[in-house]
Design a protein around this motif. Sequence first.
Motif, PDB file in Angstrom:
ATOM      1  N   ASP A   1      12.066  25.031  36.221  1.00  0.00           N
ATOM      2  CA  ASP A   1      11.890  23.750  36.894  1.00  0.00           C
ATOM      3  C   ASP A   1      13.065  22.834  36.574  1.00  0.00           C
ATOM      4  O   ASP A   1      13.074  22.135  35.570  1.00  0.00           O
ATOM      5  N   GLU A   2      14.093  22.865  37.428  1.00  0.00           N
ATOM      6  CA  GLU A   2      15.311  22.078  37.260  1.00  0.00           C
ATOM      7  C   GLU A   2      15.824  22.144  35.825  1.00  0.00           C
ATOM      8  O   GLU A   2      16.061  21.101  35.185  1.00  0.00           O
ATOM      9  N   PRO A   3      16.037  23.344  35.267  1.00  0.00           N
ATOM     10  CA  PRO A   3      16.384  23.461  33.847  1.00  0.00           C
ATOM     11  C   PRO A   3      17.788  22.983  33.518  1.00  0.00           C
ATOM     12  O   PRO A   3      18.100  22.774  32.341  1.00  0.00           O
ATOM     13  N   LEU A   4      18.646  22.805  34.524  1.00  0.00           N
ATOM     14  CA  LEU A   4      20.030  22.406  34.254  1.00  0.00           C
ATOM     15  C   LEU A   4      20.273  20.929  34.529  1.00  0.00           C
ATOM     16  O   LEU A   4      21.389  20.451  34.392  1.00  0.00           O
ATOM     17  N   GLY A   5      19.228  20.212  34.908  1.00  0.00           N
ATOM     18  CA  GLY A   5      19.388  18.828  35.336  1.00  0.00           C
ATOM     19  C   GLY A   5      19.907  17.892  34.268  1.00  0.00           C
ATOM     20  O   GLY A   5      20.525  16.878  34.583  1.00  0.00           O
ATOM     21  N   ALA A   6      19.676  18.212  32.987  1.00  0.00           N
ATOM     22  CA  ALA A   6      20.090  17.319  31.911  1.00  0.00           C
ATOM     23  C   ALA A   6      21.502  17.599  31.410  1.00  0.00           C
ATOM     24  O   ALA A   6      22.000  16.909  30.523  1.00  0.00           O
ATOM     25  N   LEU A   7      22.174  18.610  31.975  1.00  0.00           N
ATOM     26  CA  LEU A   7      23.493  19.011  31.504  1.00  0.00           C
ATOM     27  C   LEU A   7      24.588  18.331  32.317  1.00  0.00           C
ATOM     28  O   LEU A   7      24.404  17.986  33.477  1.00  0.00           O
ATOM     29  N   ASP A   8      25.774  18.163  31.690  1.00  0.00           N
ATOM     30  CA  ASP A   8      26.896  17.619  32.439  1.00  0.00           C
ATOM     31  C   ASP A   8      27.414  18.672  33.415  1.00  0.00           C
ATOM     32  O   ASP A   8      27.053  19.851  33.350  1.00  0.00           O
ATOM     33  N   ARG A   9      28.282  18.240  34.321  1.00  0.00           N
ATOM     34  CA  ARG A   9      28.660  19.096  35.442  1.00  0.00           C
ATOM     35  C   ARG A   9      29.301  20.402  34.996  1.00  0.00           C
ATOM     36  O   ARG A   9      28.941  21.478  35.490  1.00  0.00           O
ATOM     37  N   GLN A  10      30.263  20.348  34.081  1.00  0.00           N
ATOM     38  CA  GLN A  10      30.962  21.561  33.670  1.00  0.00           C
ATOM     39  C   GLN A  10      30.008  22.548  33.010  1.00  0.00           C
ATOM     40  O   GLN A  10      30.023  23.749  33.318  1.00  0.00           O
ATOM     41  N   LEU A  11      29.176  22.050  32.096  1.00  0.00           N
ATOM     42  CA  LEU A  11      28.230  22.921  31.415  1.00  0.00           C
ATOM     43  C   LEU A  11      27.186  23.463  32.388  1.00  0.00           C
ATOM     44  O   LEU A  11      26.768  24.625  32.291  1.00  0.00           O
ATOM     45  N   ARG A  12      26.782  22.638  33.345  1.00  0.00           N
ATOM     46  CA  ARG A  12      25.808  23.081  34.341  1.00  0.00           C
ATOM     47  C   ARG A  12      26.366  24.250  35.153  1.00  0.00           C
ATOM     48  O   ARG A  12      25.670  25.236  35.408  1.00  0.00           O
ATOM     49  N   GLU A  13      27.633  24.167  35.537  1.00  0.00           N
ATOM     50  CA  GLU A  13      28.244  25.248  36.303  1.00  0.00           C
ATOM     51  C   GLU A  13      28.373  26.515  35.463  1.00  0.00           C
ATOM     52  O   GLU A  13      28.195  27.632  35.970  1.00  0.00           O
ATOM     53  N   GLU A  14      28.690  26.361  34.177  1.00  0.00           N
ATOM     54  CA  GLU A  14      28.762  27.525  33.295  1.00  0.00           C
ATOM     55  C   GLU A  14      27.393  28.190  33.151  1.00  0.00           C
ATOM     56  O   GLU A  14      27.269  29.419  33.187  1.00  0.00           O
ATOM     57  N   MET A  15      26.356  27.355  33.010  1.00  0.00           N
ATOM     58  CA  MET A  15      25.009  27.910  32.828  1.00  0.00           C
ATOM     59  C   MET A  15      24.494  28.553  34.108  1.00  0.00           C
ATOM     60  O   MET A  15      23.685  29.479  34.066  1.00  0.00           O
ATOM     61  N   GLN A  16      24.946  28.076  35.265  1.00  0.00           N
ATOM     62  CA  GLN A  16      24.564  28.731  36.520  1.00  0.00           C
ATOM     63  C   GLN A  16      25.019  30.180  36.510  1.00  0.00           C
ATOM     64  O   GLN A  16      24.258  31.093  36.869  1.00  0.00           O
ATOM     65  N   LEU A  17      26.259  30.412  36.087  1.00  0.00           N
ATOM     66  CA  LEU A  17      26.778  31.778  36.020  1.00  0.00           C
ATOM     67  C   LEU A  17      26.005  32.609  35.004  1.00  0.00           C
ATOM     68  O   LEU A  17      25.649  33.766  35.254  1.00  0.00           O
ATOM     69  N   GLU A  18      25.723  32.016  33.845  1.00  0.00           N
ATOM     70  CA  GLU A  18      25.029  32.757  32.794  1.00  0.00           C
ATOM     71  C   GLU A  18      23.598  33.092  33.200  1.00  0.00           C
ATOM     72  O   GLU A  18      23.105  34.192  32.906  1.00  0.00           O
TER      73      GLU A  18
END
Length: 395
Positions: A182-199
């Motif tokens: 449920d929107e697990p990346l919403g609290a991350l900054d943009r760069q980290l969010r993009e990295e976590m999308q790949l992971e």
Amino acid sequence: MTTATTIEAGGGAAPGAGTPHGEAPGTVVIDSVTKHYGDATAVDRLSLTIQPGEFISLLGPSGCGKTTTLRMIAGFEHPDAGDIRVSGRSVLGVPPYRRDVNTVFQAYALFPHMSVAENVAYGLQQKRTPKSEIRQRVVDALDLAQMRGFADRKPTQLSGGQQQRVALARALVNRPSVLLLDEPLGALDRQLREEMQLELKLLQSRLGITFVFVTHDQGEALSMSDRIAIMRSGRIEQLADADTVYARPASAYVAAFVGQQNFFRGTVVEGGAAVDSVHALVRGGAAELAVGEQGQAAVRPEFVEIAADAPDAAASGTSNTARGRLIGVSHLGETMQYLVQLGDDQSLIARRPSPEAPQLAVGDAVVCSWRAESVLLFPSDDAASAGGYVAPPTA
């Protein structure tokens, strides 16, 4: 993400074994589900089948029903009508802890007084899993999340991305067949969010677990999903892969939500729509509209050329032109964005790759042009803010 650790999901049952509906572990079936909150309908006769091992995103603005749908799969909300099956079994009346799912929330809800390893082990301890098994499963889960070296730290000693990995490990340690996010990346900054999308995508591909991902961020959905369910007023407006929803949206609502669009109103003529406000003929689109009907044409900013002079239509292949005045220029890194005023109530966005972007200044008179095949045509009463550019909602 590379690791030698594997986690088998759902206890390794044979596909369809012992299930009343013959559906394999990891299958999620939402069958004509409705959910009301008082007089408001959050989910309206929703039906959706999610295949085992699929990464599917529920995408839409706030209030479209995506989170309510996820919470009903998890067991935190209960449908007023319809059925939900997970791995071939109805979960109606089944408490969350007995369902073959686990949930990762935007707020990671880690216990601050416990170490990382203790947080991951907590659910297994509540199930009275043998201690020796808990130790090994915690190690496996932390390896998957690349957090084994942080096992003894407290959550307050971790970054946001590290806390997100711990929340993932805590969910995966239970070996669910379905992971709900449920929107697990919403609290991350943009760069980290993009990295976590790949992971996240790499992790899901490695494990083969069904991922149901809720987001209002169309970039997240496009980059990770096998299929995207775009929701509107508690129903699915379009269900398709990323290429299809971007290039062939089923409605103006989808076209406006996924990426940006320039919308123009006009009267349908033979082969297209005449757009009176910019004196351009817009051709193309798949909408079955009769000649004389009002329609709205859509063209994405990246398909719009912009120059100080009109292009040679025969040489460029463009058949649509609109003159205006440049009122804004923005540098977006790889692209340059131009905001053009075409008339009193009509504006347009053009985007060009930075190396090819023309040198234009605010106040310049410009000509915009686009190819006929770049245009989509929709009914005039379809839900989009026709009469100008539309940016996707951010919440």
